[in-house]
Design a protein around this motif. Structure first.
Motif, PDB file in Angstrom:
ATOM      1  N   ARG A  70       0.839  -1.215   0.000  1.00  0.00           N
ATOM      2  CA  ARG A  70       0.000   0.000   0.000  1.00  0.00           C
ATOM      3  C   ARG A  70       0.867   1.255   0.000  1.00  0.00           C
ATOM      4  O   ARG A  70       0.515   2.249  -0.604  1.00  0.00           O
ATOM      5  CB  ARG A  70      -0.925   0.015   1.226  1.00  0.00           C
ATOM      6  N   ARG A  71       2.000   1.187   0.672  1.00  0.00           N
ATOM      7  CA  ARG A  71       2.901   2.345   0.732  1.00  0.00           C
ATOM      8  C   ARG A  71       3.362   2.720  -0.672  1.00  0.00           C
ATOM      9  O   ARG A  71       3.387   3.899  -1.022  1.00  0.00           O
ATOM     10  CB  ARG A  71       4.090   2.023   1.630  1.00  0.00           C
ATOM     11  N   ARG A  89       0.556   4.355  -2.624  1.00  0.00           N
ATOM     12  CA  ARG A  89       0.286   5.720  -2.185  1.00  0.00           C
ATOM     13  C   ARG A  89       1.411   6.669  -2.613  1.00  0.00           C
ATOM     14  O   ARG A  89       1.157   7.691  -3.241  1.00  0.00           O
ATOM     15  CB  ARG A  89       0.118   5.733  -0.666  1.00  0.00           C
ATOM     16  N   VAL A  90       2.656   6.315  -2.309  1.00  0.00           N
ATOM     17  CA  VAL A  90       3.797   7.193  -2.586  1.00  0.00           C
ATOM     18  C   VAL A  90       4.007   7.387  -4.086  1.00  0.00           C
ATOM     19  O   VAL A  90       4.333   8.489  -4.534  1.00  0.00           O
ATOM     20  CB  VAL A  90       5.081   6.624  -1.927  1.00  0.00           C
ATOM     21  N   LEU A  91       3.808   6.324  -4.875  1.00  0.00           N
ATOM     22  CA  LEU A  91       4.056   6.397  -6.319  1.00  0.00           C
ATOM     23  C   LEU A  91       2.797   6.720  -7.122  1.00  0.00           C
ATOM     24  O   LEU A  91       2.830   6.734  -8.342  1.00  0.00           O
ATOM     25  CB  LEU A  91       4.672   5.079  -6.807  1.00  0.00           C
ATOM     26  N   ALA A  92       1.679   6.958  -6.411  1.00  0.00           N
ATOM     27  CA  ALA A  92       0.396   7.308  -7.042  1.00  0.00           C
ATOM     28  C   ALA A  92      -0.030   6.271  -8.084  1.00  0.00           C
ATOM     29  O   ALA A  92      -0.399   6.607  -9.202  1.00  0.00           O
ATOM     30  CB  ALA A  92       0.451   8.698  -7.649  1.00  0.00           C
ATOM     31  N   LEU A  93       0.024   5.000  -7.696  1.00  0.00           N
ATOM     32  CA  LEU A  93      -0.372   3.909  -8.586  1.00  0.00           C
ATOM     33  C   LEU A  93      -1.827   3.546  -8.345  1.00  0.00           C
ATOM     34  O   LEU A  93      -2.271   3.480  -7.202  1.00  0.00           O
ATOM     35  CB  LEU A  93       0.512   2.673  -8.359  1.00  0.00           C
ATOM     36  N   GLN A  94      -2.558   3.305  -9.412  1.00  0.00           N
ATOM     37  CA  GLN A  94      -3.975   2.950  -9.306  1.00  0.00           C
ATOM     38  C   GLN A  94      -4.179   1.453  -9.072  1.00  0.00           C
ATOM     39  O   GLN A  94      -5.164   1.057  -8.480  1.00  0.00           O
ATOM     40  CB  GLN A  94      -4.717   3.370 -10.574  1.00  0.00           C
ATOM     41  N   GLN A  95      -3.252   0.627  -9.573  1.00  0.00           N
ATOM     42  CA  GLN A  95      -3.432  -0.816  -9.461  1.00  0.00           C
ATOM     43  C   GLN A  95      -2.810  -1.345  -8.168  1.00  0.00           C
ATOM     44  O   GLN A  95      -1.962  -0.700  -7.564  1.00  0.00           O
ATOM     45  CB  GLN A  95      -2.855  -1.540 -10.674  1.00  0.00           C
TER      46      GLN A  95
END
Length: 127
Positions: A38-39, A42-48
């Motif tokens: 999850r980190r 969140r940090v890399l702004a990934l949707q998948q």
């Protein structure tokens, strides 16, 4: 019992009519599905929620020439999110053969982009 989705069947039939066989692109990696922490999401702004962990890069392959390394995590190809090995294989269709594409990877906790030019996947040998 064996069942195939109608979209897959249509695609295969189109390939058979057009080329006499199913053509696929290859970048020369072995990979496995990976659930993204999850980190990272969140940090890399990934949707998948998943990606493809690169387990092995074949020598002299398009991936090797592009700089892909074992342990990289593929999360996109040409702006399309890649959440599993199945999704990556689906994206590597005949239209990508010899066409430069951009891989989106996680390496060392950072997003990087590498240009890769897939080649035609060799036909399986009989026998």
């Amino acid at each position: 019992c064996f069942a195939t989705g109608i979209d897959t069947a249509k695609w295969v039939i189109q390939q058979l009519f057009a080329f006499g066989r199913v053509r696929r692109a290859s970048i020369g990696i072995a990979g496995a599905n990976l659930s993204l922490p999850r980190r990272w999401q969140r940090v890399l702004a990934l949707q998948q929620s998943g990606g493809v962990r690169v387990i092995e890069v074949q020598p002299e392959s398009p991936a090797a020439r592009a700089g892909v390394r074992a342990a990289d995590v593929i999360v996109g190809l040409d702006g399309v999110a890649v959440g599993s090995i199945d999704e990556l294989q689906r994206l590597l269709d005949h239209s990508r053969i010899t066409r430069e594409s951009v891989l989106r990877l996680i390496r060392g906790g950072e997003l990087i982009h590498l240009a890769v030019t897939p080649v035609e996947q060799p036909e399986p040998r009989a026998g």
